[in-house]
Design a protein around this motif. Structure first.
Motif, PDB file in Angstrom:
ATOM      1  N   GLY A 145     -10.755   6.571  -4.992  1.00 57.19           N
ATOM      2  CA  GLY A 145     -10.497   5.497  -6.019  1.00 57.19           C
ATOM      3  C   GLY A 145      -9.572   5.742  -7.060  1.00 57.19           C
ATOM      4  N   GLN A 146      -9.708   6.983  -7.791  1.00 53.03           N
ATOM      5  CA  GLN A 146      -8.805   7.470  -8.654  1.00 53.03           C
ATOM      6  C   GLN A 146      -7.398   7.532  -8.154  1.00 53.03           C
ATOM      7  OE1 GLN A 146     -10.796  10.961  -9.779  1.00 53.03           O
ATOM      8  NE2 GLN A 146     -11.606   9.961 -11.497  1.00 53.03           N
ATOM      9  N   ARG A 147      -7.014   8.005  -7.099  1.00 51.03           N
ATOM     10  CA  ARG A 147      -5.658   7.904  -6.549  1.00 51.03           C
ATOM     11  C   ARG A 147      -5.129   6.534  -6.208  1.00 51.03           C
ATOM     12  NH1 ARG A 147      -7.524  11.994  -3.074  1.00 51.03           N
ATOM     13  NH2 ARG A 147      -7.893  10.560  -1.393  1.00 51.03           N
ATOM     14  N   GLN A 148      -6.193   5.574  -5.711  1.00 55.58           N
ATOM     15  CA  GLN A 148      -5.553   4.313  -5.462  1.00 55.58           C
ATOM     16  C   GLN A 148      -5.315   3.633  -6.638  1.00 55.58           C
ATOM     17  OE1 GLN A 148      -4.965   3.738  -2.806  1.00 55.58           O
ATOM     18  NE2 GLN A 148      -5.766   1.910  -1.788  1.00 55.58           N
ATOM     19  N   ARG A 149      -6.028   3.920  -7.800  1.00 58.47           N
ATOM     20  CA  ARG A 149      -5.798   2.967  -9.103  1.00 58.47           C
ATOM     21  C   ARG A 149      -4.441   3.452  -9.694  1.00 58.47           C
ATOM     22  NH1 ARG A 149     -11.446   3.553 -11.939  1.00 58.47           N
ATOM     23  NH2 ARG A 149     -11.908   5.079 -10.427  1.00 58.47           N
ATOM     24  N   ILE A 150      -4.167   5.019  -9.531  1.00 58.37           N
ATOM     25  CA  ILE A 150      -3.078   5.353 -10.057  1.00 58.37           C
ATOM     26  C   ILE A 150      -1.673   4.475  -9.396  1.00 58.37           C
ATOM     27  CG2 ILE A 150      -1.597   7.366 -10.160  1.00 58.37           C
ATOM     28  CD1 ILE A 150      -3.724   8.916 -11.075  1.00 58.37           C
ATOM     29  N   ALA A 151      -1.941   4.585  -8.065  1.00 65.89           N
ATOM     30  CA  ALA A 151      -0.958   4.013  -6.860  1.00 65.89           C
ATOM     31  C   ALA A 151      -0.729   2.761  -7.482  1.00 65.89           C
ATOM     32  CB  ALA A 151      -1.434   4.139  -5.548  1.00 65.89           C
ATOM     33  N   ILE A 152      -2.032   1.745  -7.796  1.00 64.08           N
ATOM     34  CA  ILE A 152      -1.702   0.589  -8.191  1.00 64.08           C
ATOM     35  C   ILE A 152      -0.998   0.316  -9.532  1.00 64.08           C
ATOM     36  CG2 ILE A 152      -3.086  -1.615  -8.839  1.00 64.08           C
ATOM     37  CD1 ILE A 152      -5.126  -0.909  -6.977  1.00 64.08           C
ATOM     38  N   ALA A 153      -1.098   1.209 -10.450  1.00 62.50           N
ATOM     39  CA  ALA A 153      -0.595   1.313 -11.574  1.00 62.50           C
ATOM     40  C   ALA A 153       1.144   1.510 -11.289  1.00 62.50           C
ATOM     41  CB  ALA A 153      -1.298   2.241 -12.486  1.00 62.50           C
ATOM     42  N   ARG A 154       1.284   2.279 -10.354  1.00 56.20           N
ATOM     43  CA  ARG A 154       2.791   2.502 -10.402  1.00 56.20           C
ATOM     44  C   ARG A 154       3.323   1.495  -9.681  1.00 56.20           C
ATOM     45  NH1 ARG A 154       3.275   7.766  -6.343  1.00 56.20           N
ATOM     46  NH2 ARG A 154       2.155   6.148  -4.811  1.00 56.20           N
ATOM     47  N   VAL A 155       2.667   0.739  -8.971  1.00 57.66           N
ATOM     48  CA  VAL A 155       3.212  -0.290  -8.488  1.00 57.66           C
ATOM     49  C   VAL A 155       3.390  -1.670  -9.273  1.00 57.66           C
ATOM     50  CG1 VAL A 155       3.197  -2.429  -6.734  1.00 57.66           C
ATOM     51  CG2 VAL A 155       2.716   0.109  -5.971  1.00 57.66           C
ATOM     52  N   LEU A 156       2.310  -1.833 -10.296  1.00 59.04           N
ATOM     53  CA  LEU A 156       2.252  -2.596 -11.356  1.00 59.04           C
ATOM     54  C   LEU A 156       3.620  -2.435 -12.241  1.00 59.04           C
ATOM     55  CD1 LEU A 156      -1.477  -2.774 -12.337  1.00 59.04           C
ATOM     56  CD2 LEU A 156      -0.110  -4.753 -11.842  1.00 59.04           C
ATOM     57  N   LEU A 157       3.830  -1.178 -12.625  1.00 61.32           N
ATOM     58  CA  LEU A 157       5.003  -0.697 -13.341  1.00 61.32           C
ATOM     59  C   LEU A 157       6.348  -1.245 -12.663  1.00 61.32           C
ATOM     60  CD1 LEU A 157       5.514   0.209 -16.248  1.00 61.32           C
ATOM     61  CD2 LEU A 157       5.769   2.718 -14.971  1.00 61.32           C
ATOM     62  N   LYS A 158       6.514  -0.808 -11.361  1.00 59.89           N
ATOM     63  CA  LYS A 158       7.617  -1.327 -10.518  1.00 59.89           C
ATOM     64  C   LYS A 158       7.906  -2.682 -10.726  1.00 59.89           C
ATOM     65  CE  LYS A 158       9.866  -0.704  -6.355  1.00 59.89           C
ATOM     66  NZ  LYS A 158       9.525   0.064  -4.698  1.00 59.89           N
ATOM     67  N   ASN A 159       6.811  -3.872 -10.549  1.00 59.53           N
ATOM     68  CA  ASN A 159       6.986  -5.038 -10.893  1.00 59.53           C
ATOM     69  C   ASN A 159       8.131  -5.602 -10.030  1.00 59.53           C
ATOM     70  OD1 ASN A 159       6.579  -7.714 -11.858  1.00 59.53           O
ATOM     71  ND2 ASN A 159       8.202  -7.257 -13.427  1.00 59.53           N
ATOM     72  N   ALA A 160       8.055  -5.447  -8.451  1.00 64.00           N
ATOM     73  CA  ALA A 160       9.007  -5.894  -7.562  1.00 64.00           C
ATOM     74  C   ALA A 160       8.809  -7.227  -7.311  1.00 64.00           C
ATOM     75  CB  ALA A 160       9.066  -4.911  -6.539  1.00 64.00           C
ATOM     76  N   PRO A 161       9.691  -8.118  -6.872  1.00 68.80           N
ATOM     77  CA  PRO A 161       9.674  -9.394  -6.510  1.00 68.80           C
ATOM     78  C   PRO A 161       8.786  -9.613  -5.229  1.00 68.80           C
ATOM     79  CG  PRO A 161      11.796  -8.700  -6.003  1.00 68.80           C
ATOM     80  CD  PRO A 161      11.141  -7.514  -6.843  1.00 68.80           C
ATOM     81  N   ILE A 162       8.818  -8.584  -4.306  1.00 70.55           N
ATOM     82  CA  ILE A 162       7.818  -8.607  -3.151  1.00 70.55           C
ATOM     83  C   ILE A 162       6.907  -7.605  -3.241  1.00 70.55           C
ATOM     84  CG2 ILE A 162       8.227  -8.506  -0.347  1.00 70.55           C
ATOM     85  CD1 ILE A 162      11.110  -9.264  -0.660  1.00 70.55           C
ATOM     86  N   LEU A 163       5.633  -7.893  -2.797  1.00 69.40           N
ATOM     87  CA  LEU A 163       4.415  -7.140  -2.820  1.00 69.40           C
ATOM     88  C   LEU A 163       3.974  -6.932  -1.452  1.00 69.40           C
ATOM     89  CD1 LEU A 163       2.781  -5.434  -4.831  1.00 69.40           C
ATOM     90  CD2 LEU A 163       1.451  -7.554  -5.050  1.00 69.40           C
ATOM     91  N   VAL A 164       3.693  -5.675  -1.208  1.00 71.20           N
ATOM     92  CA  VAL A 164       2.990  -5.574   0.098  1.00 71.20           C
ATOM     93  C   VAL A 164       1.607  -4.802  -0.182  1.00 71.20           C
ATOM     94  CG1 VAL A 164       3.076  -4.275   2.310  1.00 71.20           C
ATOM     95  CG2 VAL A 164       4.926  -5.412   1.477  1.00 71.20           C
ATOM     96  N   LEU A 165       0.501  -5.225   0.287  1.00 75.18           N
ATOM     97  CA  LEU A 165      -0.841  -4.626   0.068  1.00 75.18           C
ATOM     98  C   LEU A 165      -1.429  -4.267   1.399  1.00 75.18           C
ATOM     99  CD1 LEU A 165      -2.131  -7.304  -2.707  1.00 75.18           C
ATOM    100  CD2 LEU A 165      -1.200  -4.979  -2.854  1.00 75.18           C
ATOM    101  N   ASP A 166      -1.620  -3.196   1.648  1.00 76.35           N
ATOM    102  CA  ASP A 166      -1.970  -2.718   3.053  1.00 76.35           C
ATOM    103  C   ASP A 166      -3.666  -1.876   2.681  1.00 76.35           C
ATOM    104  OD1 ASP A 166      -2.414  -1.748   5.364  1.00 76.35           O
ATOM    105  OD2 ASP A 166      -0.585  -0.756   5.665  1.00 76.35           O
ATOM    106  N   GLU A 167      -4.552  -2.853   2.816  1.00 77.31           N
ATOM    107  CA  GLU A 167      -5.765  -2.340   2.374  1.00 77.31           C
ATOM    108  C   GLU A 167      -5.848  -1.663   1.190  1.00 77.31           C
ATOM    109  OE1 GLU A 167      -8.577  -2.776   3.980  1.00 77.31           O
ATOM    110  OE2 GLU A 167      -8.081  -3.277   5.906  1.00 77.31           O
ATOM    111  N   ALA A 168      -5.098  -2.338   0.128  1.00 79.95           N
ATOM    112  CA  ALA A 168      -4.915  -1.871  -1.389  1.00 79.95           C
ATOM    113  C   ALA A 168      -6.071  -1.248  -2.056  1.00 79.95           C
ATOM    114  CB  ALA A 168      -4.247  -2.638  -2.036  1.00 79.95           C
ATOM    115  N   THR A 169      -7.116  -1.971  -1.837  1.00 79.65           N
ATOM    116  CA  THR A 169      -8.459  -1.856  -2.656  1.00 79.65           C
ATOM    117  C   THR A 169      -9.654  -1.195  -1.737  1.00 79.65           C
ATOM    118  OG1 THR A 169      -9.267  -4.012  -2.313  1.00 79.65           O
ATOM    119  CG2 THR A 169      -7.880  -3.475  -4.151  1.00 79.65           C
TER     120      THR A 169
END
Length: 667
Positions: free
Chosen positions: A506-530
């Motif tokens: 869960g901690q790894r996943q939250r850091i990964a989500i923070a990384r993508v939040l910071l990237k703020n790309a116009p297209i978002l892919v969530l592959d079993e993200a949570t």
């Protein structure tokens, strides 16, 4: 002085890295560009040193004869100028040549030259496609990079430095021996011919053994590294003994090549000693006979015997240098097979950078089979409108993650067209394409660096405040502040371990989500993200994901249907095709595959049908997506759901690590 020579050759040239040739000479020449003048200077200095050293033997012979021709009272007066010239050679010229040669070799070449090769090879390998890294152990690739760079250095340096020195020295020895009497040269010429024949017979065999040994070393090291990398799995299944046997098998294979090599070495040593003894006997006997006949002087015999003793010592050195040369040639040939491969996914010549995307995604008649017969994606048509939230559903092996991998261009489609905002993804730079897409996967991989570096990977230019805000939104800030590592680093400076092993899922996943939040790309892919989060944290992050998805085109893959039920549209994939699509309520009402999956859920997960219902869902069969590594391994890089796993037999390719050595000087 040291610094000046150390900065003569740039270890990190800015020129773009290109595919190296696959032939040995061309490969070495490719990675020698930019270092040619220093290698040539090294060869010229070796030539000068060899000539100066041979001239010392001529001096010693002449000294014996001149001492016999003068009395102590007349010697200095008659030979003073000649002695002064020899003193300059011994005290000034030779030390200066050796100093300059050592500076060129040790300060300019030995460090910078292989680093240039590593730098260029690493930059080239980073361009390789995902399939390249999925087919090889990371440890094996790194080993090939390290040992090949050293082997190229050794090969080129030994040829130009040692090779030049030996040829000039032996040629000078023949001329010096013949200068007294041509017959005195014959034993040396015979020895050189026999020695060359000996090397021609044994060294190619040593090269073959060395090549086998390099591969066996890679296999041995790769198996050991594989055990360490997956140590949690080894311990969970209590397979320490199995891993010992697995490593020992490779160690036995490596040891067999070592025994073969040592047998050759012993044979060469014995043969070389026999040749040396024959040379000493022949030169001494012939010299005495010629002196007895009045054909040569005592000084000539002294020179000849001294040359023999010198060449006896050199013969061992030459043998090992040539042996090392052939060994390194074998290592280079072994490395060429892994390094000199064209990328299967490469940018088109002059491909432009992708513009900021609106998010209009189209798959038009797309087919992809991982180069195999079975279908994975088959004639697929899909249009995702800008800002649309699309959920992708399907059993394992249906093609969901492959769909995302093709969008990210981890693989090139075999037929059809994939475009973003009307621009074919194959026509733009890959890096710029992936900069438009943020990906959060189920199996999150973090870099073995600090938490700060991992989050800023999403946008390296972000401020500290922006990074912390992304961590807060991902519900990661609080636990990050409590992190520490073995080196005493705390909070955002704490290192997370290889692939983030020091953190919970869960901690790894939250850091990964923070990384993508910071990237703020116009297209978002969530592959079993949570999927790795507990329910409370998941609910909190879902709120932030909803905020993140605003104004973005979203493709969300999930087995937990409740997480994507609120998407604008859902598609159901089966054997690489879209078999149903529509909003959640409509698909449930339709009573099709989606409705069956929804009803079969237990705790929010798909309850897959029994093996007899479908080959693709059978736990004992390979799914419809045949290249499992593209699914399981792809999930670590932003495009897979871990839908399949390749068999251990396929994935356990070897890797290795070795280091080359360069002679520190002439014998």
């Amino acid at each position: 002085m040291f610094r000046w020579f150390e900065t003569r050759l740039d270890p990190f040239p800015p020129t773009p890295a290109t595919q190296p040739p696959q032939s040995l000479v061309a490969f070495c020449r490719h990675y020698t560009r930019g270092a040619e003048k220093w290698l040539l200077l090294m060869a010229l200095l070796s030539t000068a040193i060899a000539v100066a050293e041979v001239s010392l033997y001529a001096f010693s012979g002449a000294l014996v004869d001149r001492l016999g021709a003068h009395t102590p009272a007349t010697f200095l007066a008659a030979e003073g100028a000649w002695l002064g010239l020899m003193a300059v050679l011994v005290l000034v010229v030779l030390p200066a040549l050796n100093l300059l040669s050592s500076l060129v070799i040790h300060q300019t070449l030995l460090g910078n030259y292989p680093m240039r090769i590593r730098w260029n090879v690493h930059r080239y390998l980073l361009r390789q496609s995902m399939g390249y890294f999925q087919d090889e152990f990371a440890g094996r690739i790194a080993t090939r990079l390290m040992q090949t760079s050293l082997a190229v250095r050794e090969t080129v340096v030994k040829l130009l430095d040692v090779g030049t020195y030996v040829l000039v020295y032996l040629g000078g020895a023949l001329v010096l021996a013949a200068s007294s009497d041509w017959r005195l040269m014959l034993p040396f010429a015979g020895w050189i011919a026999a020695y060359a024949a000996l090397m021609c017979h044994f060294l190619p065999r040593m090269s073959l053994v060395a090549r086998s040994q390099a591969d066996a070393r890679s296999m041995m090291t790769g198996r050991i590294v594989d055990s360490y990398t997956n140590i949690a799995t080894v311990k969970l299944f209590s397979h320490s003994q199995r891993e010992q046997a697995y490593a020992r098998e490779a160690m036995d294979g490596f040891l067999a090549t070592v025994h073969r090599q040592m047998r050759l070495v012993t044979t060469v040593n014995v043969a070389n000693d026999a040749l040396n003894m024959l040379l000493l006997f022949a030169v001494a006997a012939l010299g005495l006979w010629l002196w007895h006949a009045g054909a040569v002087s005592i000084g000539a015999i002294a020179v000849a015997v001294a040359l023999v003793l010198r060449m006896m010592g050199m013969s061992q050195w030459i043998m090992w240098e040539l042996s090392a040369l052939f060994e390194n040639v074998g290592t280079v040939r072994d490395g060429i097979g892994s390094i000199s491969l064209p990328p299967t996914v490469d940018d088109a010549p002059g491909a432009p950078a992708a513009a900021r995307a609106r998010g209009d995604i189209r798959f038009e008649g797309v087919s992809f089979h991982y180069g195999k017969g079975g279908g994975v994606i088959e004639a697929l048509d899909l249009h995702v409108r800008p800002g649309e939230k699309l959920g992708v559903v399907g059993r394992s092996g249906a093609g969901k993650s492959t769909l995302v991998n093709l969008l990210l261009r981890f693989h090139d489609r075999e037929r059809g067209r994939i475009s973003i905002d009307g621009v074919d993804v194959a026509s733009v730079e890959q890096d710029s394409l992936r900069a438009q897409i943020g990906v959060v996967t189920q199996d999150t991989s973090l870099l073995h660096r600090s938490v700060r570096e991992n989050i800023l990977y999403g946008r390296p230019g972000a401020t500290e405040a922006e990074m912390i805000e992304a961590a807060r939104q991902a519900r990661a800030h609080d636990f990050i502040l409590g992190l520490s590592d073995a080196a005493g680093r705390r909070g955002y400076d704490a290192h997370v371990g290889e692939r983030g092993v020091k953190l919970s899922g869960g901690q790894r996943q939250r850091i990964a989500i923070a990384r993508v939040l910071l990237k703020n790309a116009p297209i978002l892919v969530l592959d079993e993200a949570t999927s790795a989060l507990d329910s409370e944290v998941e609910a909190a992050i879902q709120e932030n994901l909803a905020t993140l998805m605003q104004g973005k085109t979203v493709i969300a893959i999930a087995h937990r249907l409740s997480t994507i039920a609120a998407m604008d549209r859902l598609i159901v994939m089966e054997q690489g095709r879209i078999v149903e699509e529509g909003p959640h309520a409509a698909l449930v009402a339709a009573g099709g595959i989606y409705a069956q999956l929804w009803r079969r859920q237990s705790g929010g997960f798909i309850d897959c049908p029994p093996a007899s219902a479908s080959t693709a869902s059978s736990p004992a069969s390979v799914s419809a997506e045949p290249d499992a590594s593209s699914e399981a391994e792809g999930s670590r890089t932003g495009g897979a759901n871990g839908e399949n796993t390749r068999s251990a037999a396929e994935s356990n390719s070897e890797s290795g690590l070795s280091a080359g050595q360069v002679s520190s000087g002439k014998p």
